[in-house]
Design a protein around this motif. Sequence first.
Motif, PDB file in Angstrom:
ATOM      1  N   GLU A 133     -99.918 -10.612 -29.552  1.00  0.00           N
ATOM      2  CA  GLU A 133    -101.288 -10.083 -29.597  1.00  0.00           C
ATOM      3  C   GLU A 133    -101.344  -8.657 -29.067  1.00  0.00           C
ATOM      4  O   GLU A 133    -100.709  -8.312 -28.068  1.00  0.00           O
ATOM      5  CB  GLU A 133    -102.226 -10.964 -28.788  1.00  0.00           C
ATOM      6  CG  GLU A 133    -103.674 -10.541 -28.869  1.00  0.00           C
ATOM      7  CD  GLU A 133    -104.626 -11.500 -28.178  1.00  0.00           C
ATOM      8  OE1 GLU A 133    -105.838 -11.311 -28.324  1.00  0.00           O
ATOM      9  OE2 GLU A 133    -104.155 -12.437 -27.503  1.00  0.00           O
TER      10      GLU A 133
ATOM     11  N   TYR B  75    -111.285  -5.507 -34.159  1.00  0.00           N
ATOM     12  CA  TYR B  75    -110.762  -6.668 -34.883  1.00  0.00           C
ATOM     13  C   TYR B  75    -109.444  -7.063 -34.239  1.00  0.00           C
ATOM     14  O   TYR B  75    -108.761  -6.238 -33.634  1.00  0.00           O
ATOM     15  CB  TYR B  75    -110.577  -6.364 -36.372  1.00  0.00           C
ATOM     16  CG  TYR B  75    -109.786  -5.113 -36.635  1.00  0.00           C
ATOM     17  CD1 TYR B  75    -108.385  -5.141 -36.660  1.00  0.00           C
ATOM     18  CD2 TYR B  75    -110.418  -3.896 -36.844  1.00  0.00           C
ATOM     19  CE1 TYR B  75    -107.658  -3.991 -36.873  1.00  0.00           C
ATOM     20  CE2 TYR B  75    -109.686  -2.736 -37.053  1.00  0.00           C
ATOM     21  CZ  TYR B  75    -108.322  -2.787 -37.067  1.00  0.00           C
ATOM     22  OH  TYR B  75    -107.584  -1.645 -37.275  1.00  0.00           O
ATOM     23  N   PRO B  76    -109.052  -8.343 -34.348  1.00  0.00           N
ATOM     24  CA  PRO B  76    -107.787  -8.782 -33.759  1.00  0.00           C
ATOM     25  C   PRO B  76    -106.585  -8.152 -34.472  1.00  0.00           C
ATOM     26  O   PRO B  76    -106.634  -7.884 -35.677  1.00  0.00           O
ATOM     27  CB  PRO B  76    -107.790 -10.296 -33.963  1.00  0.00           C
ATOM     28  CG  PRO B  76    -109.161 -10.657 -34.397  1.00  0.00           C
ATOM     29  CD  PRO B  76    -109.804  -9.433 -34.949  1.00  0.00           C
TER      30      PRO B  76
ATOM     31  N   GLU C 230    -103.997  -5.475 -27.859  1.00  0.00           N
ATOM     32  CA  GLU C 230    -105.356  -5.062 -27.511  1.00  0.00           C
ATOM     33  C   GLU C 230    -105.735  -4.008 -28.534  1.00  0.00           C
ATOM     34  O   GLU C 230    -105.029  -3.019 -28.690  1.00  0.00           O
ATOM     35  CB  GLU C 230    -105.403  -4.484 -26.096  1.00  0.00           C
ATOM     36  CG  GLU C 230    -105.193  -5.524 -25.020  1.00  0.00           C
ATOM     37  CD  GLU C 230    -106.290  -6.589 -25.004  1.00  0.00           C
ATOM     38  OE1 GLU C 230    -107.468  -6.242 -25.222  1.00  0.00           O
ATOM     39  OE2 GLU C 230    -105.950  -7.767 -24.794  1.00  0.00           O
ATOM     40  N   ASN C 231    -106.829  -4.231 -29.247  1.00  0.00           N
ATOM     41  CA  ASN C 231    -107.176  -3.336 -30.329  1.00  0.00           C
ATOM     42  C   ASN C 231    -108.580  -2.782 -30.134  1.00  0.00           C
ATOM     43  O   ASN C 231    -109.549  -3.525 -30.212  1.00  0.00           O
ATOM     44  CB  ASN C 231    -107.068  -4.068 -31.677  1.00  0.00           C
ATOM     45  CG  ASN C 231    -107.256  -3.126 -32.840  1.00  0.00           C
ATOM     46  OD1 ASN C 231    -107.162  -1.919 -32.697  1.00  0.00           O
ATOM     47  ND2 ASN C 231    -107.535  -3.675 -33.995  1.00  0.00           N
TER      48      ASN C 231
ATOM     49  N   TYR D 155    -110.938 -12.042 -39.290  1.00  0.00           N
ATOM     50  CA  TYR D 155    -110.971 -13.144 -38.319  1.00  0.00           C
ATOM     51  C   TYR D 155    -111.635 -12.693 -37.026  1.00  0.00           C
ATOM     52  O   TYR D 155    -111.521 -11.537 -36.626  1.00  0.00           O
ATOM     53  CB  TYR D 155    -109.552 -13.666 -38.065  1.00  0.00           C
ATOM     54  CG  TYR D 155    -108.929 -14.187 -39.330  1.00  0.00           C
ATOM     55  CD1 TYR D 155    -109.298 -15.432 -39.839  1.00  0.00           C
ATOM     56  CD2 TYR D 155    -108.027 -13.421 -40.049  1.00  0.00           C
ATOM     57  CE1 TYR D 155    -108.760 -15.894 -41.031  1.00  0.00           C
ATOM     58  CE2 TYR D 155    -107.491 -13.883 -41.236  1.00  0.00           C
ATOM     59  CZ  TYR D 155    -107.860 -15.119 -41.722  1.00  0.00           C
ATOM     60  OH  TYR D 155    -107.337 -15.573 -42.901  1.00  0.00           O
ATOM     61  N   ALA D 156    -112.299 -13.630 -36.387  1.00  0.00           N
ATOM     62  CA  ALA D 156    -113.047 -13.324 -35.165  1.00  0.00           C
ATOM     63  C   ALA D 156    -112.145 -13.216 -33.942  1.00  0.00           C
ATOM     64  O   ALA D 156    -112.514 -12.570 -32.963  1.00  0.00           O
ATOM     65  CB  ALA D 156    -114.118 -14.394 -34.938  1.00  0.00           C
ATOM     66  N   SER D 157    -110.971 -13.830 -33.981  1.00  0.00           N
ATOM     67  CA  SER D 157    -110.093 -13.821 -32.813  1.00  0.00           C
ATOM     68  C   SER D 157    -108.629 -13.771 -33.239  1.00  0.00           C
ATOM     69  O   SER D 157    -108.281 -14.114 -34.371  1.00  0.00           O
ATOM     70  CB  SER D 157    -110.320 -15.084 -31.973  1.00  0.00           C
ATOM     71  OG  SER D 157    -109.857 -16.225 -32.670  1.00  0.00           O
ATOM     72  N   PHE D 158    -107.791 -13.382 -32.292  1.00  0.00           N
ATOM     73  CA  PHE D 158    -106.349 -13.386 -32.534  1.00  0.00           C
ATOM     74  C   PHE D 158    -105.882 -14.805 -32.839  1.00  0.00           C
ATOM     75  O   PHE D 158    -105.074 -15.017 -33.754  1.00  0.00           O
ATOM     76  CB  PHE D 158    -105.599 -12.820 -31.320  1.00  0.00           C
ATOM     77  CG  PHE D 158    -104.113 -13.052 -31.399  1.00  0.00           C
ATOM     78  CD1 PHE D 158    -103.319 -12.272 -32.224  1.00  0.00           C
ATOM     79  CD2 PHE D 158    -103.511 -14.068 -30.671  1.00  0.00           C
ATOM     80  CE1 PHE D 158    -101.954 -12.493 -32.317  1.00  0.00           C
ATOM     81  CE2 PHE D 158    -102.140 -14.293 -30.755  1.00  0.00           C
ATOM     82  CZ  PHE D 158    -101.363 -13.508 -31.579  1.00  0.00           C
ATOM     83  N   ALA D 159    -106.375 -15.785 -32.070  1.00  0.00           N
ATOM     84  CA  ALA D 159    -105.942 -17.181 -32.263  1.00  0.00           C
ATOM     85  C   ALA D 159    -106.242 -17.658 -33.680  1.00  0.00           C
ATOM     86  O   ALA D 159    -105.402 -18.309 -34.314  1.00  0.00           O
ATOM     87  CB  ALA D 159    -106.624 -18.090 -31.242  1.00  0.00           C
ATOM     88  N   GLU D 160    -107.410 -17.316 -34.187  1.00  0.00           N
ATOM     89  CA  GLU D 160    -107.775 -17.716 -35.554  1.00  0.00           C
ATOM     90  C   GLU D 160    -106.872 -17.027 -36.579  1.00  0.00           C
ATOM     91  O   GLU D 160    -106.359 -17.661 -37.498  1.00  0.00           O
ATOM     92  CB  GLU D 160    -109.241 -17.361 -35.811  1.00  0.00           C
ATOM     93  CG  GLU D 160    -109.753 -17.807 -37.149  1.00  0.00           C
ATOM     94  CD  GLU D 160    -111.196 -17.369 -37.406  1.00  0.00           C
ATOM     95  OE1 GLU D 160    -111.672 -17.626 -38.525  1.00  0.00           O
ATOM     96  OE2 GLU D 160    -111.832 -16.765 -36.516  1.00  0.00           O
TER      97      GLU D 160
END
Length: 146
Positions: free
Chosen positions: A21, A28-29, A23-24, A43-48
Amino acid sequence: MRDFIRLTENPRRYMDLPLVELENPGGYPAALLGDVRVNFFHYASFAEGAARWEERKRKINWTRLVLIAADRGSCDYETLMRFDRLPCPYKVIFTHRSCPEISSAVYIKGFENCGQVGILTDFKPGLLMRRYLDDFDYVGFLNGVK
């Protein structure tokens, strides 16, 4: 685009690497895959984004890779040539100018003065309600028609 080319020059190696991951500040992830940046714009998150990445990675058909790219952002002439040299018979790169010497290039008219290809799913000006992508026979391309 340069990261995409780097990844596609050695895709099996990159698919074995873990996503890290980032930091952006772009809102956006994003992740690093070795030395390749992966943006998860939709996508809303890095995990997604990472979960969808892993899911799609498992579906790769290594015997029939299809590569689709556009001359946007960091895509210069050398990048176009590197893309054209990739050992993948099913590849296309959409360009904003004619490049007849690049066999995988498809010129999409309407972006000549923009410096890069625009959004191919946008509608062209006029009454016909055609998208820029409609100038390309993508069904024929996917079926192996040159």
